[in-house]
Design an enzyme around this catalytic site. Sequence first.
Site, PDB file in Angstrom:
ATOM      1  N   ASP A  36      -3.901 -14.752   7.289  1.00  0.00           N
ATOM      2  CA  ASP A  36      -3.228 -14.075   8.402  1.00  0.00           C
ATOM      3  C   ASP A  36      -3.398 -14.925   9.656  1.00  0.00           C
ATOM      4  OD1 ASP A  36      -2.742 -10.928   7.511  1.00  0.00           O
ATOM      5  OD2 ASP A  36      -4.486 -11.819   6.543  1.00  0.00           O
ATOM      6  N   ARG A  44      -7.194 -16.961  11.847  1.00  0.00           N
ATOM      7  CA  ARG A  44      -8.193 -17.351  10.855  1.00  0.00           C
ATOM      8  C   ARG A  44      -8.580 -18.823  11.050  1.00  0.00           C
ATOM      9  NH1 ARG A  44      -8.106 -12.359  10.940  1.00  0.00           N
ATOM     10  NH2 ARG A  44      -7.219 -11.118   9.244  1.00  0.00           N
ATOM     11  N   ARG A 106      -0.063  -7.580  18.729  1.00  0.00           N
ATOM     12  CA  ARG A 106       0.438  -8.302  17.546  1.00  0.00           C
ATOM     13  C   ARG A 106       1.961  -8.184  17.459  1.00  0.00           C
ATOM     14  NH1 ARG A 106      -2.771  -5.694  12.729  1.00  0.00           N
ATOM     15  NH2 ARG A 106      -1.899  -7.465  11.572  1.00  0.00           N
ATOM     16  N   LYS A 136       5.823  -8.260   8.456  1.00  0.00           N
ATOM     17  CA  LYS A 136       5.015  -7.067   8.197  1.00  0.00           C
ATOM     18  C   LYS A 136       5.072  -6.136   9.406  1.00  0.00           C
ATOM     19  CE  LYS A 136       0.738  -9.472   9.582  1.00  0.00           C
ATOM     20  NZ  LYS A 136      -0.520 -10.058   9.107  1.00  0.00           N
ATOM     21  N   HIS A 137       4.873  -4.824   9.201  1.00  0.00           N
ATOM     22  CA  HIS A 137       4.437  -4.083   8.006  1.00  0.00           C
ATOM     23  C   HIS A 137       5.525  -3.061   7.705  1.00  0.00           C
ATOM     24  CE1 HIS A 137       0.878  -5.388  10.295  1.00  0.00           C
ATOM     25  NE2 HIS A 137       0.256  -5.529   9.145  1.00  0.00           N
ATOM     26  N   HIS A 149      -6.429   1.066   8.429  1.00  0.00           N
ATOM     27  CA  HIS A 149      -7.646   0.592   7.778  1.00  0.00           C
ATOM     28  C   HIS A 149      -8.603   1.757   7.514  1.00  0.00           C
ATOM     29  CE1 HIS A 149      -6.211  -3.101   9.838  1.00  0.00           C
ATOM     30  NE2 HIS A 149      -6.718  -3.719   8.785  1.00  0.00           N
ATOM     31  N   ASP A 221      -0.141  -4.623   1.849  1.00  0.00           N
ATOM     32  CA  ASP A 221      -1.265  -4.813   2.748  1.00  0.00           C
ATOM     33  C   ASP A 221      -2.536  -4.576   1.924  1.00  0.00           C
ATOM     34  OD1 ASP A 221      -2.692  -5.304   5.049  1.00  0.00           O
ATOM     35  OD2 ASP A 221      -1.675  -3.802   6.266  1.00  0.00           O
TER      36      ASP A 221
END
Length: 454
Positions: A36, A44, A106, A136-137, A149, A221
């Site tokens: 990601d 990352r 984001r 996404k998403h 999450h 996801d």
Amino acid sequence: MAGYTLFGYNIVDRAQLATLVTQLRDANPDVILALDEEGGDVTRLSYHEGSPYPGNAALGAADDPELTRATYRGIGLELATVGINVDFAPTVDVNTADENPVIGTRSFGADPELVSRHTAAAIDGLQSAGVAGCAKHFPGHGATVSDSHLELPTITDSLAVMRGRDLPPFQAAIDAGVRMIMTAHIRVPELTGDAPATASGRVLTDLLRGELGFTGAVVTDALEMRGASGAIGQPEAAVRALLAGADLLCLGSDINEALCESIVDGIVFAARGGRLPVARLEEAVARGAASVADLKPVAAESAEAVRDAIRVAARRAVRVEGLLPPLKEPLLVQLGSESNIAVGTVPWGLPLDGELVTVAISQNGSPYLGPSAADLSAVAGDRDIVVVGRDTHRFPQARALIEALAARHPAVVVVEMGWPSAWRPAGVSAFVTTHGASRANGEAAAEILSSTTR
């Protein structure tokens, strides 16, 4: 068919990452290697120092699709250089909920047309570097006010509303040739009933493929997220996602051999029992392989070649309301709050000369135990105070502290590095919005603030 999703803690530096990628490809030349790398808050490659890219909200605020294309080409070039062939980006959710705890900066913005044009530019830039993009998403996470999450968010809006608000960026992504689309662990009663979109055939097969015409690979996801598997476990969530039309299963960051074997056993059991057709599995494997099979070679170009344009985007995204005082070694008060799981523990803040005080802000309603406004004002003395936060509007303790500071101290500047809500504290000298908390965002804001230094 096998693949790995890498996280920040898997990466020490570029040399170590390149070695890891080589080892994985030696074991399986056809392996899908993904991460990601959204730029901005979610990174990352730059997990230990913060991203040099401004992020989607800043790109949307700058509103120059060519800058967005250049930014994502730069990201793609960096990924391709170390052998990554899939980027789980861009996030194309239309962030219409100021209280959204998981999307926010984001997103390119709250306007479907703006998000759509930057979605197309981002995918073009990323895939021009030889890296598969992933929008996404689906079908849109921007109107949620809870974190998938941790639970299953529900969007009660009608499908008609979602067609006009959430789906246009995905159509733009498909029209731009995006290789993958990632599902959302959200509930839309009119479409999904009580199930998440990840497990809904009406969403993944009827809507995404039948209506929008997507022919690429659908990836879930992370199935460890409670929005997908909280009540049923990951093996069952995997089977339901495959039945709904998903092709690739993302198991998330918290995995081990036993978990992987249990998911494989669950899929095999469902196939042998006739619940999960073998043809559906064969179709999923074929789509996953096709998504990375014919990526074009990377041009002989360095990501550094696009950095100037990227810096411009970060500067253009900064907004200043009010009058900035002539800052001189101000007291920096950073409001420390927990990041969501997607972001992780990436460094953030304002690289500005001055004394730094970090104040912990509770997200769970527990009493505030940090220094009072009077304490901070006393520490500052005759210096100005710069308060730096992310999504400050979402935290009552943060709002109260800033308003109390502004009431008792002559010069308080607020730098908001999260989602730009409508909340503005009374009495502050200036309110600065960066549209993101990446290293690029912080440097751009510091440059503007430093220009007022005596």
